[in-house]
Design an enzyme around this catalytic site. Structure first.
Site, PDB file in Angstrom:
ATOM      1  N   GLY A  12     -16.406  -1.804 -27.421  1.00  0.00           N
ATOM      2  CA  GLY A  12     -17.677  -1.112 -27.422  1.00  0.00           C
ATOM      3  C   GLY A  12     -17.367   0.136 -26.608  1.00  0.00           C
ATOM      4  CG  ASN A  13     -16.201   0.704 -22.545  1.00  0.00           C
ATOM      5  OD1 ASN A  13     -17.505   1.072 -22.242  1.00  0.00           O
ATOM      6  ND2 ASN A  13     -15.753  -0.566 -21.924  1.00  0.00           N
ATOM      7  CE  LYS A 124     -18.030  -8.165 -22.867  1.00  0.00           C
ATOM      8  NZ  LYS A 124     -16.833  -7.645 -23.412  1.00  0.00           N
ATOM      9  CE  LYS A 207     -13.050  -5.524 -28.329  1.00  0.00           C
ATOM     10  NZ  LYS A 207     -13.005  -5.429 -27.127  1.00  0.00           N
ATOM     11  CE  LYS A 265      -9.618  -4.481 -23.685  1.00  0.00           C
ATOM     12  NZ  LYS A 265     -10.972  -5.204 -22.926  1.00  0.00           N
TER      13      LYS A 265
END
Length: 308
Positions: A12-13, A124, A207, A265
């Site tokens: 998103g970033n 988050k 995500k 991640k």
């Protein structure tokens, strides 16, 4: 010759960069840049695209709370809104670059466990960054949890693990038909299942974890995580920091990573590699295809004689 399949997790970033105003036009410009990378990858791979929504869902929550004549909408509903908004922008830019390609965005629910420990420990990040004093004041006013994100502070919300992608069969059908699919946006709309009904729950799923879960389910050849860092670094933020170029889940198990940024991640990547033997690439958006070729970023592979 059949193309290999890659699940691409777009942060998103990357769509709304750190410190940028939360403007639609700025997001469009960033998405246009991202779409060029995705289109290049799609020349060599079947692409399944998963996007983040941290800045966007945080903005929707702020806008939502500003109108006090109705109760604020819950995070699962805002997550669905962000899937529609970001999916629309991605479809438009990708179709402009690949007019003959079928590009489809699918509203996607992801089942989570309502007893997941994440609900007791929000990690988050969502929404914009704040100076510490402003963040503390907002936390008190709005009953938020906030944590440090680099030199700034941001709101944090629960991030439970994905258990099931509700629309998984539809995703596999679209892949088989050759669609470039945008799905599981923002990690998916968080829902629970009581044996009879699906119900939304207040959370934002990571995500990268959902992308790894999806990659395992569809037996993808690779998982590509595009972020605002050009690689995974050891000793991040210290004078001794250095990038990892190729490593394994076993080597990464010995290294602590921040639960609010790189940690999920790494966890998602290792889970995918161990389950499938596939390759994971992590790095910057601009290097997407080079990462898959092993020419940039960090590659995580199963082979045990490759070390960090």
């Amino acid at each position: 010759m059949k193309k290999p399949t890659v699940v691409v997790a777009l942060g998103g970033n990357a769509l709304l960069r750190r410190g940028e105003p939360l403007e639609a036009d700025i997001q469009r410009r960033n998405i246009a840049i991202a779409a060029k990378t995705i289109a290049r990858i799609a020349e060599d791979y079947n692409v399944v695209l998963v996007h983040g929504n941290g800045p966007q869902v945080g903005l929707l929550a702020l806008q939502n709370s500003a109108y006090t004549k109705v109760s604020p909408y819950p995070l699962d509903v805002l997550g669905a809104e962000s899937q529609g908004m970001i999916g629309y922008m991605l479809i438009q830019e990708l179709k402009n670059l690949m007019p003959s390609r079928n590009v489809t965005a699918l509203l996607t629910q992801v089942q989570v466990d309502p007893q997941d420990p994440a609900f007791a420990n929000p990690t988050k990040f969502i929404g914009p960054v704040y100076e510490e004093a402003e963040a503390r004041a907002l936390a008190e006013e709005k009953h938020w949890s906030v944590k440090a994100d680099g030199k700034f502070f941001r709101r944090v919300v629960p991030s439970p693990l994905p258990q099931r992608i509700v629309e998984g069969d539809a995703i596999e059908t679209l892949i088989a038909q050759g669609h470039l699919i945008i799905c599981t946006g923002g990690g998916g709309i968080p829902v629970t299942w009581d044996g009879e009904r699906l119900n939304g729950i207040e959370a934002v799923i990571d995500k990268d974890m959902s992308a790894a879960y999806l990659a395992k389910q569809i037996k993808a050849d690779a998982l590509l995580i595009l972020t605002d860092a050009d690689a995974v670094y050891l000793d991040w933020g210290k004078p001794t920091q250095r990038p990892l170029r190729i490593t394994t889940p076993a080597a990464l198990a010995e290294v602590p990573f921040d639960a609010g940024s790189m940690g999920p991640k790494i966890d998602a990547s290792c889970e995918f590699v161990k389950a499938t033997g596939g390759m994971v690439g992590i790095g910057s958006l601009e290097d997407g295809l080079a990462i898959l070729r092993g020419e940039a970023g960090t590659n995580i592979v199963a082979k045990e004689n490759v070390t960090a």
